[in-house]
Design an enzyme around this catalytic site. Structure first.
Site, PDB file in Angstrom:
ATOM      1  CG  HIS A 149      65.284  81.521   3.591  1.00  0.00           C
ATOM      2  ND1 HIS A 149      64.075  81.649   2.963  1.00  0.00           N
ATOM      3  CD2 HIS A 149      66.075  82.467   3.065  1.00  0.00           C
ATOM      4  CE1 HIS A 149      64.146  82.627   2.093  1.00  0.00           C
ATOM      5  NE2 HIS A 149      65.342  83.142   2.133  1.00  0.00           N
TER       6      HIS A 149
ATOM      7  CE  LYS B  32      63.029  86.010   4.234  1.00  0.00           C
ATOM      8  NZ  LYS B  32      62.254  85.690   3.042  1.00  0.00           N
TER       9      LYS B  32
ATOM     10  CG  ASP C  28      68.378  86.017   1.906  1.00  0.00           C
ATOM     11  OD1 ASP C  28      67.196  86.111   2.221  1.00  0.00           O
ATOM     12  OD2 ASP C  28      68.776  85.906   0.749  1.00  0.00           O
TER      13      ASP C  28
ATOM     14  NE  ARG D 190      41.171  90.597  14.434  1.00  0.00           N
ATOM     15  CZ  ARG D 190      40.159  90.900  13.638  1.00  0.00           C
ATOM     16  NH1 ARG D 190      39.747  90.028  12.759  1.00  0.00           N
ATOM     17  NH2 ARG D 190      39.586  92.073  13.704  1.00  0.00           N
TER      18      ARG D 190
END
Lengths: 312, 87
Positions: free
Chosen positions: A138, A159, A177, A243
């Site tokens: 998916h 998305k 999808d 980070r």
């Protein structure tokens, strides 16, 4: 389950069928191909009878030079009831005796005009692709600067919207999808859309749109190698996000380990730009430039300098 | 981890076409559990319209439905009712 029949090869490679047409429905169960060399000499102990057999100039000329009854006997041994077919290469002529045996046994005898090694590699490629393990995930697959980026995340995280913006910025949609993935070799994943939803994108509030008719043929691709996974998730205050970019997250699909970036979603964060940069950064790393590591080294060298001045 | 699973035969006539599929997905989206729909070895997210439509589920076909999350039982119950409801 995927089923490959000898018939498929005929169509795919424009082979000429010269005998044994009753066996066209025979199933090919392995991508391995056999060149019966030792078998020509009569050694059938390890004959891989379930494989497609390929006869080049050496094998065929050896067979033809044998006395007629021996030739027929050998051919009969080659044509077992599970052998999916025999391919003759280089467009060689085949004696009627061999064709008769193939007809009787119902093993398709096919002829290709190309050289043996060429035929082997093309057949192997084709069969490997057909037998490749597959799965479906998916997510949305987009080609960004030539990098296949698989965008994953919960339903409704955005998305498809991100994909739409990427398309608008000149990138290409592969699948929305639902991405069908097959593994080629041991390290390559190829993603493509299910046939029914090719070129389609679903945007909440708009419904289903056709990216190809809206944005043109340059906005879509039929398949793409997947190199990078971008996982979108809602920003959690207490979660630590990467980070530095020194440690790479990985995601495993079938046997292949892919680099994965987890991108927290929050209003005001432009996801398509972040994904573009992720793709470019991925290319940069592949070309040998790793900004995070270089920075870390630069920082370390500052420490080293301090150390050495102290000693002096 | 507990996952609720059920196999059923589709009774919607003539199958999960665009509109019923959209309705099904809407229904699925009301639950917070992860829900999957499976047909012929292919599994898709039941909350995604494209996924559900790409399966092209016809009447009398057997599908598997799977849910995992806090409201999994209720989800399976509701969605099963939806696709086995004879119209």
């Amino acid at each position: 389950m995927i089923k490959v029949q000898t018939r498929d090869l005929l169509e795919q490679f424009h082979l000429e069928l010269i005998g044994g047409k009753d066996g066209l429905h025979r199933e090919i169960v392995t991508s391995d191909i056999s060149r019966p060399g030792m078998e020509m000499a009569g050694y059938f102990k390890y004959y891989p009878k379930e494989r497609l057999q390929l006869m080049g100039r050496t094998e065929l000329s050896f067979l033809i030079d044998l006395p007629n009854n021996e030739m027929r006997q050998l051919m009969d041994n080659l044509c077992t009831d599970v052998t999916p077919g025999i391919v003759i290469t280089r467009g060689q002529d085949v004696p009627q005796g061999l064709i008769d045996v193939a007809d009787e046994a119902g093993v398709p005898l096919m002829r290709s005009l190309h050289k043996t090694t060429r035929v082997i590699s093309r057949l192997t490629n084709y069969l490997e692709t057909r037998f490749a393990p597959t799965t479906a995930v998916h997510g949305v697959l987009v080609d960004v600067y030539g990098v296949g980026v698989l965008i994953t995340g919960k339903s409704g995280i955005g998305k498809s919207e991100t994909a739409l913006e990427l398309v608008k910025r000149g990138h290409r949609l592969v699948a929305d999808d639902n991405v069908e993935i097959r593994q080629e070799d041991y390290d390559t994943l190829i993603g493509n859309p299910p046939n029914l939803i090719e070129y389609l994108l679903e945007i909440r509030g708009l419904g289903i749109i056709n990216v190809m008719t809206l944005f043109g043929a340059g906005a879509v691709r039929n398949y793409k190698r997947i190199s990078l996974v971008v996982h979108l998730e809602t920003w959690e205050e207490n979660k630590q996000y990467d980070r530095l970019g020194l440690d790479e997250d990985r995601m495993k699909i079938m046997d292949v380990d892919l680099p994965k970036a987890i991108i927290p979603v929050r209003p005001g964060r432009n996801l398509s730009v972040i994904i573009e940069v992720a793709a470019m950064n991925f290319r940069l790393k592949r070309m040998g430039v790793n900004t995070a590591e270089e920075f870390s080294e630069r920082l370390n060298s500052v420490f080293d300098d301090v150390d050495s001045t102290e000693i002096e | 981890m507990k996952v609720v699973e059920r196999e059923l035969t589709v009774k919607i006539d003539p199958g999960l076409q665009a509109r019923p599929a959209a309705k099904f997905v809407q229904e699925a989206n009301r639950f917070s559990a992860e829900i999957f729909l499976e047909k012929g070895g292919k599994q898709v997210n039941a909350k995604s319209i494209m996924g559900v439509m790409s399966l092209a589920i016809g009447m009398n076909e057997v599908v598997g439905i799977q849910a995992d999350g806090p409201d999994e039982d209720e989800a399976i119950e509701k969605l099963s009712q939806f696709i086995t409801a004879e119209s």
